[in-house]
Structure formats: structure tokens, C-alpha cells
Design an enzyme around this catalytic site. Sequence first.
Site, PDB file in Angstrom:
ATOM      1  N   LYS A  58       0.539  -1.247   0.064  1.00 62.07           N
ATOM      2  CA  LYS A  58      -0.299   0.287  -0.140  1.00 62.07           C
ATOM      3  C   LYS A  58       1.505   1.262  -0.045  1.00 62.07           C
ATOM      4  O   LYS A  58       2.388   1.448   0.803  1.00 62.07           O
ATOM      5  CB  LYS A  58      -1.054  -0.049   1.151  1.00 62.07           C
ATOM      6  CG  LYS A  58      -1.794   1.303   1.209  1.00 62.07           C
ATOM      7  CD  LYS A  58      -3.005   0.570   1.720  1.00 62.07           C
ATOM      8  CE  LYS A  58      -3.889   1.624   2.609  1.00 62.07           C
ATOM      9  NZ  LYS A  58      -4.695   2.849   0.921  1.00 62.07           N
ATOM     10  N   SER A  59       0.226   1.919  -0.339  1.00 59.31           N
ATOM     11  CA  SER A  59       0.983   3.275  -0.637  1.00 59.31           C
ATOM     12  C   SER A  59       2.426   3.871   0.965  1.00 59.31           C
ATOM     13  O   SER A  59       0.685   4.172   2.101  1.00 59.31           O
ATOM     14  CB  SER A  59       0.215   4.830  -1.055  1.00 59.31           C
ATOM     15  OG  SER A  59       0.611   4.538  -2.262  1.00 59.31           O
ATOM     16  N   CYS A  74      -2.719   9.557  -7.017  1.00 55.15           N
ATOM     17  CA  CYS A  74      -4.004   9.024  -5.457  1.00 55.15           C
ATOM     18  C   CYS A  74      -5.480  10.148  -6.352  1.00 55.15           C
ATOM     19  O   CYS A  74      -4.967  11.216  -5.812  1.00 55.15           O
ATOM     20  CB  CYS A  74      -3.999   8.975  -4.769  1.00 55.15           C
ATOM     21  SG  CYS A  74      -5.733   9.102  -3.710  1.00 55.15           S
ATOM     22  N   GLY A 101      -5.999  -2.030 -13.849  1.00 55.18           N
ATOM     23  CA  GLY A 101      -8.031  -1.468 -13.809  1.00 55.18           C
ATOM     24  C   GLY A 101      -8.562  -2.137 -14.768  1.00 55.18           C
ATOM     25  O   GLY A 101      -8.337  -3.078 -15.229  1.00 55.18           O
ATOM     26  N   GLY A 102      -9.357  -3.311 -13.395  1.00 53.72           N
ATOM     27  CA  GLY A 102     -10.639  -4.233 -13.862  1.00 53.72           C
ATOM     28  C   GLY A 102     -10.357  -5.031 -14.264  1.00 53.72           C
ATOM     29  O   GLY A 102     -11.193  -6.226 -14.851  1.00 53.72           O
ATOM     30  N   ILE A 161      -3.279   1.747 -14.718  1.00 51.55           N
ATOM     31  CA  ILE A 161      -3.452   3.264 -15.146  1.00 51.55           C
ATOM     32  C   ILE A 161      -4.244   3.548 -12.807  1.00 51.55           C
ATOM     33  O   ILE A 161      -5.146   2.541 -12.262  1.00 51.55           O
ATOM     34  CB  ILE A 161      -4.868   3.565 -15.534  1.00 51.55           C
ATOM     35  CG1 ILE A 161      -5.887   2.696 -15.401  1.00 51.55           C
ATOM     36  CG2 ILE A 161      -4.350   3.942 -16.863  1.00 51.55           C
ATOM     37  CD1 ILE A 161      -7.686   2.972 -15.994  1.00 51.55           C
ATOM     38  N   GLY A 207      -6.262  -5.989  -8.824  1.00 52.10           N
ATOM     39  CA  GLY A 207      -6.848  -5.255  -7.630  1.00 52.10           C
ATOM     40  C   GLY A 207      -8.161  -5.489  -6.743  1.00 52.10           C
ATOM     41  O   GLY A 207      -8.662  -6.276  -6.121  1.00 52.10           O
TER      42      GLY A 207
HETATM   43  C1  DHB Z   1      -7.546   5.766  -2.945  1.00 55.92           C
HETATM   44  C2  DHB Z   1      -6.260   6.021  -3.499  1.00 55.92           C
HETATM   45  C3  DHB Z   1      -5.563   5.905  -4.909  1.00 55.92           C
HETATM   46  O1  DHB Z   1      -4.510   5.942  -5.077  1.00 55.92           O
HETATM   47  C4  DHB Z   1      -7.157   5.900  -5.552  1.00 55.92           C
HETATM   48  O2  DHB Z   1      -6.699   5.355  -6.649  1.00 55.92           O
HETATM   49  C5  DHB Z   1      -7.765   5.155  -4.687  1.00 55.92           C
HETATM   50  C6  DHB Z   1      -8.319   5.631  -3.349  1.00 55.92           C
HETATM   51  C7  DHB Z   1      -6.820   6.132  -1.426  1.00 55.92           C
HETATM   52  O3  DHB Z   1      -6.418   5.217  -0.289  1.00 55.92           O
HETATM   53  O4  DHB Z   1      -8.382   6.409  -1.414  1.00 55.92           O
END
Ligand code: DHB
Length: 297
Positions: A35-36, A119, A235-236, A181, A257
Amino acid sequence: MKFVNPLVVASGVLGVTGASLKFVVENGAGGVTSKSIWLKEHKGHKNPVIIANEHYMLNAVGLPDAGIEKARLELGKYMDNKPAPLIANIVAARVDDFGEVAEKVSELNPDIIEVNISCPNVESEFGKPFACSRADAAGVTKIVKSRTKIPITVKLSPNVENLVEIAKAVVDAGADGLTLINTIGPGMAIDLDMRSPILANKVGGVSGPAIKPIAVKCVYDVHKALPNTPIIGTGGITTGEDAIEIIMAGATLVGVGTAVYYRDVECFRLIAEEMSAWCDAHGVKNLSEIRGVAVIK
Ligand code: DHB
């Protein structure tokens, strides 16, 4: 870099702890994305943060994270006996912070760093994503490249006027690959009884089956313009045929995802088996035979 199959869990899904990342590999993923990760703790949005139906998912989780020090502990657990390559996803609100978090995460020696500049859900906090401007996107790429020797992929947004121009700017600035994407939108869903938006953030990024045609076109366009740049296509993607499709558009790896919501974590094994079955039925021995094939024709 070797992956046993091209399927990687996309960022934001099962990517917080070392144990959850290992669990994804046990269920058939060829690689994982964290996760980021922020430099410091970042609080997400209030609930509800996710809704879904059979067509799409809408989410505004708000990138919650405990910060790089805690992430290093968790990703460190994954890196002990690492079962598959790790893509460490990083995010920041300021260009300099991207450099710092990249340098810190590099000490873990992930296989790839994925730079999230797209995001759609923290706009009210930080303004337009960096992925919306060539100069901003290139600026982040340059600073990350200057602070790490790990290959980097930059995750771009489909919500721009000219994705190819942004992709070119990022590659000129040194990106080794691109992830295409991030979610689309933002979008909104309204609860008829409450007469108000369902998500606490009101709007959220759209993912899931409904966005696949857009992801396929974005990968196709960018692969056509930059045929030597590896792309993580996402993406999907929900089935083996979806994965084959985005590879035909030019993807090298395939991010999965939202499919975890529809098919559970075993989706990785199922999608890999479906890809194998398709390849067997069509006499394809190596994915290089079909990668980007739709672009060449
Ligand atoms: C979130 C982050 C993202 O990069 C995204 O595409 C959708 C949601 C988030 O943590 O809200």
C-alpha cells in the site's frame, strides 16, 4: 527481473503487513505491491470508504498509512525469505518528500519502487495530483531517481487530457517503467433513502470491471508511443482473458486489485490458470509472442 507469473497485487489491496503480502503470494500472485507509504503517519478518510456492485467499486480510503518507519518493519518481514518480488509503493504531498521516502524505502531493497502521483482522493488536502501536469510528474520522477538505484515505475492517472504526453515526460525524466492506470474519476454514488452521497468523502476513485476498456486503451496508447518502456497494466482485470487482453495492449506485468473483492484472494491462482488455459488453447508458449500484438497490427 523474474516473476513466476505476471500477476501482481495492485497497491492498496492486502498490502499493509508482511503477512498479508505473503498470503497473496501463497494464493498465486507472481509479485506484490505494498500500500502507498508516506514519510510520516497519514490518516485516511472517515467511513464509509468503499462501496461496490457487480460493475464497479468506488473508494476513497484516503491513503491511510503509519509512515515509513512502521512500513519498514512490515516490509522487512516480507523481505525475510521473500517469496516473490516486492514493489514498494510510495506517496507524498511534496516533491522533496518523495525523494526522502524513496531513499528510506530503498534500504529495504525492494525489487521496484512504484511512485503514486495519481491518487484522486486527497485533492481536498493537497490539490491536483502531480500526474495531472507534465512538469510536476517529471519533477517527482527526477527527484526519486536521484535518491535511489532501485528501478522505478510511476503510476499515472487516466484522468488527464493527454496521457501519452505525461508518460513521455516521466520516461524522459528517468522512469524505468509505468503503471497504468490508477482509478478513474473521481465518481459518486448517492443513497436514495439518505438523499446524500454514500462515501464520507462524497467522491471516490472508480475501479473494477467497468474501467477495463479505459485501462486497455491507456496501455495501448502508451505502449504505441513508448514501445521499450515496461508497463504494469492494471484496471478492472478480473479474469485470465482480461489479463491476456491488457498484455496484448502492451503490458508486461498485470496488476490485480478489485478482483480480490469479486473472486477472493484465490483470484491470483484462478487468473493464472485461466491464462495458461488460454495460452494452451491458442498455441502460445511465451507471453512475449502476444505482448503488444494488438498495437503492432
Ligand atoms: C485511494 C488511493 C488511490 O491511489 C486510488 O486510486 C483510490 C483511492 C485512497 O486511498 O483513497
